[in-house]
Design a protein around this motif. Structure first.
Motif, PDB file in Angstrom:
ATOM      1  N   GLY A  37      20.067 -71.170 -39.867  1.00 53.96           N
ATOM      2  CA  GLY A  37      20.221 -72.565 -40.249  1.00 53.96           C
ATOM      3  C   GLY A  37      21.666 -72.945 -40.477  1.00 53.96           C
ATOM      4  O   GLY A  37      22.118 -74.012 -40.050  1.00 53.96           O
ATOM      5  N   ASP A  38      22.415 -72.076 -41.155  1.00 52.77           N
ATOM      6  CA  ASP A  38      23.830 -72.340 -41.389  1.00 52.77           C
ATOM      7  C   ASP A  38      24.585 -72.462 -40.067  1.00 52.77           C
ATOM      8  O   ASP A  38      25.394 -73.377 -39.871  1.00 52.77           O
ATOM      9  CB  ASP A  38      24.447 -71.218 -42.216  1.00 52.77           C
ATOM     10  N   ALA A  39      24.322 -71.524 -39.160  1.00 47.27           N
ATOM     11  CA  ALA A  39      25.006 -71.539 -37.862  1.00 47.27           C
ATOM     12  C   ALA A  39      24.648 -72.787 -37.064  1.00 47.27           C
ATOM     13  O   ALA A  39      25.509 -73.396 -36.410  1.00 47.27           O
ATOM     14  CB  ALA A  39      24.665 -70.283 -37.073  1.00 47.27           C
ATOM     15  N   ALA A  40      23.376 -73.176 -37.109  1.00 45.97           N
ATOM     16  CA  ALA A  40      22.948 -74.355 -36.359  1.00 45.97           C
ATOM     17  C   ALA A  40      23.614 -75.616 -36.888  1.00 45.97           C
ATOM     18  O   ALA A  40      24.035 -76.487 -36.111  1.00 45.97           O
ATOM     19  CB  ALA A  40      21.428 -74.483 -36.429  1.00 45.97           C
ATOM     20  N   LEU A  41      23.725 -75.737 -38.195  1.00 42.64           N
ATOM     21  CA  LEU A  41      24.377 -76.913 -38.773  1.00 42.64           C
ATOM     22  C   LEU A  41      25.858 -76.964 -38.399  1.00 42.64           C
ATOM     23  O   LEU A  41      26.398 -78.044 -38.125  1.00 42.64           O
ATOM     24  CB  LEU A  41      24.219 -76.899 -40.288  1.00 42.64           C
ATOM     25  N   ILE A  42      26.513 -75.812 -38.387  1.00 44.19           N
ATOM     26  CA  ILE A  42      27.919 -75.778 -37.985  1.00 44.19           C
ATOM     27  C   ILE A  42      28.057 -76.181 -36.514  1.00 44.19           C
ATOM     28  O   ILE A  42      28.947 -76.955 -36.143  1.00 44.19           O
ATOM     29  CB  ILE A  42      28.519 -74.381 -38.230  1.00 44.19           C
ATOM     30  N   ALA A  43      27.174 -75.667 -35.671  1.00 49.37           N
ATOM     31  CA  ALA A  43      27.211 -76.039 -34.248  1.00 49.37           C
ATOM     32  C   ALA A  43      26.937 -77.528 -34.066  1.00 49.37           C
ATOM     33  O   ALA A  43      27.572 -78.193 -33.230  1.00 49.37           O
ATOM     34  CB  ALA A  43      26.186 -75.205 -33.474  1.00 49.37           C
ATOM     35  N   TRP A  44      25.999 -78.063 -34.843  1.00 47.90           N
ATOM     36  CA  TRP A  44      25.699 -79.493 -34.778  1.00 47.90           C
ATOM     37  C   TRP A  44      26.941 -80.296 -35.170  1.00 47.90           C
ATOM     38  O   TRP A  44      27.315 -81.261 -34.481  1.00 47.90           O
ATOM     39  CB  TRP A  44      24.523 -79.789 -35.694  1.00 47.90           C
ATOM     40  N   ALA A  45      27.599 -79.897 -36.254  1.00 47.40           N
ATOM     41  CA  ALA A  45      28.822 -80.587 -36.666  1.00 47.40           C
ATOM     42  C   ALA A  45      29.911 -80.462 -35.604  1.00 47.40           C
ATOM     43  O   ALA A  45      30.658 -81.417 -35.343  1.00 47.40           O
ATOM     44  CB  ALA A  45      29.304 -80.019 -38.004  1.00 47.40           C
ATOM     45  N   ALA A  46      30.002 -79.288 -34.970  1.00 46.54           N
ATOM     46  CA  ALA A  46      30.999 -79.102 -33.911  1.00 46.54           C
ATOM     47  C   ALA A  46      30.730 -80.028 -32.736  1.00 46.54           C
ATOM     48  O   ALA A  46      31.657 -80.598 -32.142  1.00 46.54           O
ATOM     49  CB  ALA A  46      31.005 -77.643 -33.454  1.00 46.54           C
ATOM     50  N   THR A  49      31.594 -83.714 -33.795  1.00 50.30           N
ATOM     51  CA  THR A  49      33.023 -83.987 -33.991  1.00 50.30           C
ATOM     52  C   THR A  49      33.855 -83.660 -32.759  1.00 50.30           C
ATOM     53  O   THR A  49      35.079 -83.816 -32.772  1.00 50.30           O
ATOM     54  CB  THR A  49      33.571 -83.188 -35.189  1.00 50.30           C
ATOM     55  N   GLY A  50      33.202 -83.191 -31.678  1.00 49.48           N
ATOM     56  CA  GLY A  50      33.924 -82.885 -30.449  1.00 49.48           C
ATOM     57  C   GLY A  50      34.814 -81.669 -30.552  1.00 49.48           C
ATOM     58  O   GLY A  50      35.883 -81.615 -29.927  1.00 49.48           O
ATOM     59  N   HIS A  51      34.392 -80.671 -31.316  1.00 46.73           N
ATOM     60  CA  HIS A  51      35.229 -79.492 -31.499  1.00 46.73           C
ATOM     61  C   HIS A  51      35.341 -78.692 -30.202  1.00 46.73           C
ATOM     62  O   HIS A  51      34.335 -78.467 -29.517  1.00 46.73           O
ATOM     63  CB  HIS A  51      34.675 -78.604 -32.610  1.00 46.73           C
ATOM     64  N   PRO A  52      36.530 -78.243 -29.839  1.00 44.70           N
ATOM     65  CA  PRO A  52      36.707 -77.546 -28.555  1.00 44.70           C
ATOM     66  C   PRO A  52      35.999 -76.186 -28.478  1.00 44.70           C
ATOM     67  O   PRO A  52      35.801 -75.667 -27.382  1.00 44.70           O
ATOM     68  CB  PRO A  52      38.225 -77.379 -28.443  1.00 44.70           C
ATOM     69  N   LYS A  53      35.638 -75.603 -29.618  1.00 46.13           N
ATOM     70  CA  LYS A  53      34.952 -74.313 -29.607  1.00 46.13           C
ATOM     71  C   LYS A  53      33.451 -74.463 -29.840  1.00 46.13           C
ATOM     72  O   LYS A  53      32.803 -73.559 -30.357  1.00 46.13           O
ATOM     73  CB  LYS A  53      35.559 -73.387 -30.652  1.00 46.13           C
ATOM     74  N   LEU A  54      32.909 -75.587 -29.400  1.00 43.57           N
ATOM     75  CA  LEU A  54      31.468 -75.806 -29.503  1.00 43.57           C
ATOM     76  C   LEU A  54      30.685 -74.699 -28.801  1.00 43.57           C
ATOM     77  O   LEU A  54      29.668 -74.220 -29.312  1.00 43.57           O
ATOM     78  CB  LEU A  54      31.101 -77.171 -28.910  1.00 43.57           C
ATOM     79  N   SER A  55      31.155 -74.285 -27.649  1.00 46.90           N
ATOM     80  CA  SER A  55      30.457 -73.229 -26.908  1.00 46.90           C
ATOM     81  C   SER A  55      30.368 -71.942 -27.726  1.00 46.90           C
ATOM     82  O   SER A  55      29.326 -71.276 -27.747  1.00 46.90           O
ATOM     83  CB  SER A  55      31.176 -72.967 -25.583  1.00 46.90           C
ATOM     84  N   ASP A  56      31.443 -71.598 -28.416  1.00 47.40           N
ATOM     85  CA  ASP A  56      31.426 -70.411 -29.275  1.00 47.40           C
ATOM     86  C   ASP A  56      30.420 -70.570 -30.407  1.00 47.40           C
ATOM     87  O   ASP A  56      29.724 -69.608 -30.778  1.00 47.40           O
ATOM     88  CB  ASP A  56      32.816 -70.160 -29.863  1.00 47.40           C
ATOM     89  N   ALA A  57      30.360 -71.768 -30.965  1.00 49.49           N
ATOM     90  CA  ALA A  57      29.417 -72.020 -32.050  1.00 49.49           C
ATOM     91  C   ALA A  57      27.979 -71.850 -31.565  1.00 49.49           C
ATOM     92  O   ALA A  57      27.145 -71.240 -32.249  1.00 49.49           O
ATOM     93  CB  ALA A  57      29.628 -73.419 -32.610  1.00 49.49           C
ATOM     94  N   LEU A  58      27.693 -72.359 -30.374  1.00 50.71           N
ATOM     95  CA  LEU A  58      26.342 -72.224 -29.827  1.00 50.71           C
ATOM     96  C   LEU A  58      26.022 -70.778 -29.461  1.00 50.71           C
ATOM     97  O   LEU A  58      24.867 -70.339 -29.553  1.00 50.71           O
ATOM     98  CB  LEU A  58      26.176 -73.131 -28.614  1.00 50.71           C
ATOM     99  N   ASP A  59      27.031 -70.020 -29.064  1.00 51.96           N
ATOM    100  CA  ASP A  59      26.817 -68.590 -28.802  1.00 51.96           C
ATOM    101  C   ASP A  59      26.377 -67.870 -30.071  1.00 51.96           C
ATOM    102  O   ASP A  59      25.520 -66.970 -30.017  1.00 51.96           O
ATOM    103  CB  ASP A  59      28.094 -67.954 -28.257  1.00 51.96           C
ATOM    104  N   LEU A 102      17.485 -77.439 -32.670  1.00 51.04           N
ATOM    105  CA  LEU A 102      17.207 -78.468 -31.661  1.00 51.04           C
ATOM    106  C   LEU A 102      18.175 -79.641 -31.801  1.00 51.04           C
ATOM    107  O   LEU A 102      18.674 -80.158 -30.783  1.00 51.04           O
ATOM    108  CB  LEU A 102      15.764 -78.946 -31.796  1.00 51.04           C
ATOM    109  N   SER A 103      18.470 -80.063 -33.011  1.00 50.38           N
ATOM    110  CA  SER A 103      19.421 -81.169 -33.203  1.00 50.38           C
ATOM    111  C   SER A 103      20.808 -80.799 -32.680  1.00 50.38           C
ATOM    112  O   SER A 103      21.489 -81.629 -32.063  1.00 50.38           O
ATOM    113  CB  SER A 103      19.505 -81.552 -34.687  1.00 50.38           C
ATOM    114  N   ALA A 104      21.221 -79.553 -32.918  1.00 46.25           N
ATOM    115  CA  ALA A 104      22.534 -79.113 -32.437  1.00 46.25           C
ATOM    116  C   ALA A 104      22.582 -79.123 -30.919  1.00 46.25           C
ATOM    117  O   ALA A 104      23.566 -79.590 -30.321  1.00 46.25           O
ATOM    118  CB  ALA A 104      22.838 -77.717 -32.971  1.00 46.25           C
TER     119      ALA A 104
END
Length: 389
Positions: A110-119, A122-132, A153-155
């Motif tokens: 859940g923590d990781a998913a929320l961070i990926a959703w925020a990424a 906010t258009g963070h360039p390391k979104l792909s890393d977050a989803l990994d 799913l939201s992320a």
């Protein structure tokens, strides 16, 4: 502040619009007090205690990655200078960057998913890393808590505009839709057996409804999915149908047949943030407009029947500008959550059983004097945000 959601509220009810503006101002005032500059994160909670001198004070306790991510999700809607006031000088995007950098040490899905959703938002360039990192924690075939599956799913729905996430998105969608029991419109506490003891596997909470219906609505908004929208709509219709006479969003439901198992506690965050967030997203995705239910729920924040005196005024306000908080909930004060446990056990074998004497013995008149950052994060998200189809 003047967003579409607030503007619509102003047209419907001026007093509630003033209440929403008051709460938003409180969120901006309260969140900096929950930020820990040395750790560059947010506390888990601020709890009301009495000092040795006998003075009421708020005590900071713990830290929370999850609440930090939710705060970033909500704060991104503020002007940049006001974002910096919340994050020790950083914008929401820059603070999300800190969370992304810490992802290798995050072990909760859940923590990781929320961070990926925020990424993603906010258009963070390391979104792909977050989803990994989300993918590494989301083991195929393993049951997950419904709330965390909804955040996944939201992320992914937020990321699909910039990355090819269709394969994991499809899997996350199916997992959530197939988690429901039979024809029930409500969602269970976990997506499959194995996480929840059998005697309470039928018990689902309010969060188990709002986060999935929000995720499915956002999925439809990101790319037409009538089945997802219909599921979100059905869930929303049922919880609105069950809403209390005082606007209360109840806490525990029977996921098998869609009834209330135990109403209390009533949480402030459900009233001013979580229900509005989910129901606004649903309407903006093309679903039913449950604005009247949102307004009834919001009004509970000042018209709290559970703690009203004989004149109808609350014995204690739930909104405390003097402390920079909203008190967390109204609850029964029953030892070891006895009412919840008794109703959970009896409804397992006899759905709709109420055990009415418990309502007379354990009346919901206690106030939990505590406040957590995510309550303000979702408040900002609910009233300043908006989805685009």
């Amino acid at each position: 502040m003047n967003t579409t959601r607030l503007g619509a509220l102003a047209q419907e009810d001026g007093s509630l619009h003033a209440l929403a503006e008051r709460l938003l101002a409180l969120a901006e005032a309260g969140l900096p007090q929950m930020y820990l500059p040395e750790a560059e994160t947010f506390v888990f909670t601020r709890a009301g205690v009495v000092s040795p001198e006998g003075t009421p004070v708020l005590e900071q306790r713990g830290t929370s990655t999850r609440y930090a991510a939710i705060t970033a999700l909500g704060a991104r809607f503020l002007p940049e200078d006001r974002q910096r006031a919340l994050f020790g000088g950083r914008t929401a995007e820059e603070f999300t960057g800190l969370l992304v950098e810490r992802l290798p040490g995050v072990v909760n899905l859940g923590d990781a998913a929320l961070i990926a959703w925020a990424a993603a938002e906010t258009g963070h360039p390391k979104l792909s890393d977050a989803l990994d990192r989300v993918a590494a924690l989301d083991v195929p075939g393993r049951p997950q808590y419904t709330v965390e599956a909804a955040w996944v799913l939201s992320a992914l729905a937020a990321a699909r505009a910039v990355l090819d996430v269709e394969e994991p998105l499809a899997a996350a969608r199916v997992r959530l839709l197939t988690a429901r029991v039979g024809d029930s419109p409500l969602f269970p506490h976990a997506t499959a057996p194995g996480l929840v003891p059998g005697y309470r596997s039928h018990v689902a909470c309010f969060a188990d409804q709002t986060y999935p219906l929000q995720a499915l609505a956002r999925l439809h908004a990101s790319g037409d999915d009538p089945q997802a929208l219909a599921a979100a709509d059905a869930c929303a219709a049922r919880i609105c149908e069950l809403q209390g006479d005082g606007g209360q969003w109840w806490w525990h439901y029977d996921a098998r047949e869609g009834g209330v198992i135990e109403g209390y506690p009533v949480y402030s965050v459900h009233q001013h943030a979580m229900a509005p967030t989910a129901l606004f997203d649903l309407a903006e995705a093309g679903g039913t407009d449950f604005g009247a239910a949102i307004r009834r729920g919001l009004r509970w924040m000042t018209d709290v029947p559970e703690i009203a005196d004989p004149t109808g005024n609350p014995r204690e306000p739930m909104i405390r500008e003097d402390f920079g908080v909203t008190w967390r909930k109204v609850y029964r004060g029953d030892p070891k959550k006895a009412v919840r446990a008794a109703r959970g056990l009896t409804t397992r074998v006899a759905p709709h059983t109420r055990l009415a004497p418990l309502d007379r013995i354990f009346r919901p008149g206690a106030v939990d004097r505590e406040c957590r950052p995510y309550e303000f994060g979702w408040m900002l998200f609910a009233w300043l945000g908006g989805t685009q189809r």
